[in-house]
Design a protein around this motif. Structure first.
Motif, mmCIF file in Angstrom:
data_model
loop_
_atom_site.group_PDB
_atom_site.id
_atom_site.type_symbol
_atom_site.label_atom_id
_atom_site.label_comp_id
_atom_site.label_asym_id
_atom_site.label_seq_id
_atom_site.Cartn_x
_atom_site.Cartn_y
_atom_site.Cartn_z
ATOM 1 N N PHE A 255 15.765 142.302 -0.949
ATOM 2 C CA PHE A 255 17.122 142.449 -1.474
ATOM 3 C C PHE A 255 17.282 141.648 -2.768
ATOM 4 C CE2 PHE A 255 21.670 141.234 -1.548
ATOM 5 C CZ PHE A 255 22.245 142.492 -1.537
ATOM 6 N N ALA A 256 16.671 140.466 -2.810
ATOM 7 C CA ALA A 256 16.767 139.611 -3.995
ATOM 8 C C ALA A 256 15.752 139.988 -5.067
ATOM 9 C CB ALA A 256 16.571 138.142 -3.601
ATOM 10 N N PHE A 257 14.645 140.614 -4.653
ATOM 11 C CA PHE A 257 13.556 140.958 -5.578
ATOM 12 C C PHE A 257 13.196 142.426 -5.362
ATOM 13 C CE2 PHE A 257 8.898 140.869 -6.674
ATOM 14 C CZ PHE A 257 9.048 140.563 -8.028
ATOM 15 N N PRO A 258 13.978 143.339 -5.916
ATOM 16 C CA PRO A 258 13.765 144.777 -5.658
ATOM 17 C C PRO A 258 12.411 145.309 -6.122
ATOM 18 C CG PRO A 258 15.934 144.378 -6.627
ATOM 19 C CD PRO A 258 15.175 143.105 -6.741
ATOM 20 N N GLU A 259 11.709 144.565 -6.988
ATOM 21 C CA GLU A 259 10.407 145.009 -7.474
ATOM 22 C C GLU A 259 9.271 144.631 -6.541
ATOM 23 O OE1 GLU A 259 9.963 146.843 -10.406
ATOM 24 O OE2 GLU A 259 12.116 146.989 -10.091
ATOM 25 N N ILE A 260 9.570 144.275 -5.314
ATOM 26 C CA ILE A 260 8.574 143.712 -4.400
ATOM 27 C C ILE A 260 7.397 144.643 -4.158
ATOM 28 C CG2 ILE A 260 9.708 144.555 -2.286
ATOM 29 C CD1 ILE A 260 8.940 141.803 -1.032
ATOM 30 N N ALA A 261 7.589 145.951 -4.265
ATOM 31 C CA ALA A 261 6.493 146.894 -4.028
ATOM 32 C C ALA A 261 5.602 147.065 -5.256
ATOM 33 C CB ALA A 261 7.046 148.254 -3.606
ATOM 34 N N ARG A 262 6.042 146.571 -6.408
ATOM 35 C CA ARG A 262 5.322 146.828 -7.652
ATOM 36 C C ARG A 262 4.855 145.568 -8.369
ATOM 37 N NH1 ARG A 262 9.379 150.436 -7.053
ATOM 38 N NH2 ARG A 262 10.909 149.011 -7.939
ATOM 39 N N ALA A 263 5.588 144.485 -8.252
ATOM 40 C CA ALA A 263 5.292 143.290 -9.033
ATOM 41 C C ALA A 263 5.039 142.095 -8.119
ATOM 42 C CB ALA A 263 6.462 142.974 -9.975
ATOM 43 N N ASP A 264 4.170 141.175 -8.573
ATOM 44 C CA ASP A 264 3.926 139.953 -7.814
ATOM 45 C C ASP A 264 5.219 139.152 -7.697
ATOM 46 O OD1 ASP A 264 1.283 140.634 -7.658
ATOM 47 O OD2 ASP A 264 0.598 139.193 -9.166
ATOM 48 N N TYR A 265 5.547 138.765 -6.487
ATOM 49 C CA TYR A 265 6.722 137.912 -6.281
ATOM 50 C C TYR A 265 6.491 136.540 -6.911
ATOM 51 C CZ TYR A 265 10.261 135.299 -3.596
ATOM 52 O OH TYR A 265 11.314 134.497 -3.211
ATOM 53 N N ARG A 266 5.281 136.023 -6.727
ATOM 54 C CA ARG A 266 4.888 134.763 -7.352
ATOM 55 C C ARG A 266 3.570 135.007 -8.097
ATOM 56 N NH1 ARG A 266 6.270 130.823 -2.232
ATOM 57 N NH2 ARG A 266 8.380 130.250 -2.873
ATOM 58 N N PRO A 267 3.623 135.366 -9.364
ATOM 59 C CA PRO A 267 2.386 135.652 -10.106
ATOM 60 C C PRO A 267 1.475 134.425 -10.138
ATOM 61 C CG PRO A 267 4.330 136.404 -11.308
ATOM 62 C CD PRO A 267 4.834 135.562 -10.178
ATOM 63 N N ARG A 268 0.205 134.647 -9.832
ATOM 64 C CA ARG A 268 -0.751 133.527 -9.789
ATOM 65 C C ARG A 268 -1.989 133.798 -10.645
ATOM 66 N NH1 ARG A 268 1.127 130.009 -5.958
ATOM 67 N NH2 ARG A 268 2.424 130.892 -4.295
ATOM 68 N N GLY A 269 -1.887 134.782 -11.519
ATOM 69 C CA GLY A 269 -2.986 135.032 -12.436
ATOM 70 C C GLY A 269 -4.219 135.659 -11.823
ATOM 71 N N HIS A 270 -4.035 136.384 -10.700
ATOM 72 C CA HIS A 270 -5.190 137.043 -10.078
ATOM 73 C C HIS A 270 -5.794 138.076 -11.033
ATOM 74 C CE1 HIS A 270 -4.873 135.322 -6.105
ATOM 75 N NE2 HIS A 270 -3.591 135.628 -6.044
ATOM 76 N N ARG A 271 -7.106 138.157 -11.006
ATOM 77 C CA ARG A 271 -7.813 139.204 -11.751
ATOM 78 C C ARG A 271 -8.455 140.117 -10.715
ATOM 79 N NH1 ARG A 271 -11.307 136.726 -16.575
ATOM 80 N NH2 ARG A 271 -11.343 138.960 -17.075
ATOM 81 N N TRP A 272 -7.781 141.208 -10.416
ATOM 82 C CA TRP A 272 -8.238 142.110 -9.371
ATOM 83 C C TRP A 272 -9.351 143.007 -9.884
ATOM 84 C CZ3 TRP A 272 -6.334 140.318 -5.127
ATOM 85 C CH2 TRP A 272 -5.026 139.815 -5.073
ATOM 86 N N ARG A 273 -10.215 143.423 -8.983
ATOM 87 C CA ARG A 273 -11.289 144.357 -9.304
ATOM 88 C C ARG A 273 -10.796 145.789 -9.129
ATOM 89 N NH1 ARG A 273 -14.732 144.609 -5.654
ATOM 90 N NH2 ARG A 273 -16.538 145.298 -6.850
ATOM 91 N N ASP A 274 -11.099 146.642 -10.077
ATOM 92 C CA ASP A 274 -10.796 148.068 -9.972
ATOM 93 C C ASP A 274 -12.062 148.749 -9.463
ATOM 94 O OD1 ASP A 274 -9.840 150.607 -10.127
ATOM 95 O OD2 ASP A 274 -9.851 150.733 -12.313
ATOM 96 N N ASP A 275 -12.162 148.885 -8.133
ATOM 97 C CA ASP A 275 -13.393 149.386 -7.520
ATOM 98 C C ASP A 275 -13.026 150.482 -6.531
ATOM 99 O OD1 ASP A 275 -15.729 149.822 -6.050
ATOM 100 O OD2 ASP A 275 -16.400 147.751 -6.298
ATOM 101 N N SER A 276 -13.108 151.732 -6.965
ATOM 102 C CA SER A 276 -12.715 152.844 -6.105
ATOM 103 C C SER A 276 -13.654 153.002 -4.909
ATOM 104 C CB SER A 276 -12.658 154.149 -6.903
ATOM 105 O OG SER A 276 -13.921 154.448 -7.462
ATOM 106 N N ASP A 277 -14.960 152.697 -5.099
ATOM 107 C CA ASP A 277 -15.907 152.813 -3.986
ATOM 108 C C ASP A 277 -15.544 151.833 -2.865
ATOM 109 O OD1 ASP A 277 -17.314 154.785 -5.283
ATOM 110 O OD2 ASP A 277 -18.848 153.418 -6.066
#
Length: 414
Positions: A255-277
């Motif tokens: 309710f307070a953070f409507p972007e919860i499904a799309r954006a980090d609630y607390r950004p921590r600088g993660h570098r995610w891997r784009d690995d479809s396999d």
């Protein structure tokens, strides 16, 4: 007031429905409405939803009414029906997702007397606020405030509901059943009574037993509002009620953070891997880690997964494979019968360390978890027939066997 439309969304029940009860108390005629809106994603929950609508219609007909079903944009169809029946107001249950709140804003802009009621959660999302803040960011202080909050009384089931004459009810489509849990308030109440009588007392000790499968499986009914969370909270003990509080907690965060499904609630600088396999192997239950694969195959087969398995499989994706939590959340949202924005995204962000966990680096070791919560391997064997004959000592680590297991992959390597 002469006529009120009650717009059903995630509240498909007659018991403890404040909007419906208020409409029946204040209006001469009531129009129960549900709009099948193509803009609202249902994933594989369509058959559960249609079960629930069919059951709701049957319940309303017992009260002398009906469920009026329309197809199209929710706001446009509601406004069209309001003009047709000369409704003086639209009553509906307030919700928290960005889509639901945009719908409420659009309805309010139509000036048709929109009124919002509680009912989706035990405590309304905006009711509890910490000193100097707009919402609680940590669960434990929220739990303390939540347990001390006075709750509203349960709304009565209307004895009789009068609807306008000669109004076309509309058809509820048919969809082939998918998943292991049928929808509807009737099934929900039956399961609630049965589970409470059989398993509530030992919930604290047994709910993490993966093979025992003693969780309530009431969450799909809560997701579609076939059960009132407030009513359910009145039946529970503290360990079980704490789970309902977690549900409320995630709703007040969303309710307070409507972007919860799309954006980090607390950004921590993660570098995610784009690995479809890696993502596809995880989604298909083919990682080579039995406890992970068992959970993912249960999800594929049943539209459901044990909560402990959800944590293990989610942690494996984001902490071991280092894949973006949004990919996992999207997969869960598509398949889970209880998939909804606040809980699904809130839990995934908690696991990923971008949400409300006070220990953002927490990792669930899948082997230790498996040996603790599925010590004999019964859960794994249930969903991975390739491992049916593997000895208990190797069931969670089949790669230690002298030879490969026919038909089962080796552990997925980065």
């Amino acid at each position: 007031m002469d006529t009120v439309i009650v717009l059903f969304n995630r509240d498909l029940r007659l018991h403890d429905h404040p909007a419906l009860a208020a409409a029946c108390e204040r209006a001469r005629t009531v129009v129960p409405l549900f709009v099948l809106d193509p803009a609202v994603p249902t994933g594989r929950r369509t058959s559960f939803l249609l079960d629930s609508l069919t059951d709701l219609r049957a319940g309303l007909r017992e009260k002398g009414a009906d469920l009026f079903v329309r197809h199209g944009d929710t706001v446009a169809e509601t406004v069209r029906l309001a003009r047709q029946v000369a409704a003086g107001a639209v009553f509906t249950s307030a919700d928290v997702s960005s889509l639901a709140r945009r719908r409420e804003q659009r309805l309010a802009a139509e000036r048709i007397g929109l009124r919002l009621f509680p009912g989706v959660t035990v405590v309304p999302p905006g009711q509890l606020r910490p000193a100097g803040g707009d919402h609680y960011r940590i669960f434990t202080p929220y739990w303390r405030a939540w347990t001390q909050t006075e709750r509203r009384a349960l709304a009565p089931v209307p004895a009789q509901i009068t609807v306008p004459d000669d109004l076309e009810p509309g058809k509820i489509p048919h969809a082939a059943r998918w998943g292991a849990i049928p929808g509807g308030e009737t099934h929900a109440r039956e399961r609630m009574r049965t589970w409470i009588g059989a398993h509530l007392d030992d919930y604290s000790d047994r709910h993490d037993d993966l093979a025992g499968d003693r969780t309530s499986k009431l969450s799909p009914y809560l997701r579609f509002g076939c059960l009132s969370p407030l009513e359910l909270a009145g039946h529970g003990n503290e360990p079980f009620i704490r789970q309902l509080c977690w549900r409320d907690f995630h709703h007040q965060v969303a309710f307070a953070f409507p972007e919860i499904a799309r954006a980090d609630y607390r950004p921590r600088g993660h570098r995610w891997r784009d690995d479809s396999d890696a993502t596809q192997a995880w989604a298909a239950g083919q990682t080579g880690v039995p406890i992970v694969d068992a959970g993912m195959r249960q999800l594929l087969a049943e539209g459901w997964m044990h909560n402990r398995a959800r944590m293990i499989t989610a942690s494996y994706l984001v902490k071991h494979l280092r894949v973006d939590w949004r990919a996992g959340a999207a997969h869960f949202f598509e398949l889970l019968l209880d998939g909804e924005v606040a809980n699904n995204s809130g839990n995934w962000q908690w696991i990923a360390g971008t949400g409300n966990d006070t220990r953002p680096n927490r990792t669930f070791n899948p082997i230790r978890q498996a040996k603790r919560f599925d010590p004999g391997g019964a859960y794994v064997r249930r969903y991975i027939p390739e491992l049916a004959d593997v000895p208990a000592a190797l069931i969670h680590e089949p790669w230690r066997a002298d030879r490969p297991i026919p038909g089962y992959p080796p552990p997925f390597s980065l």
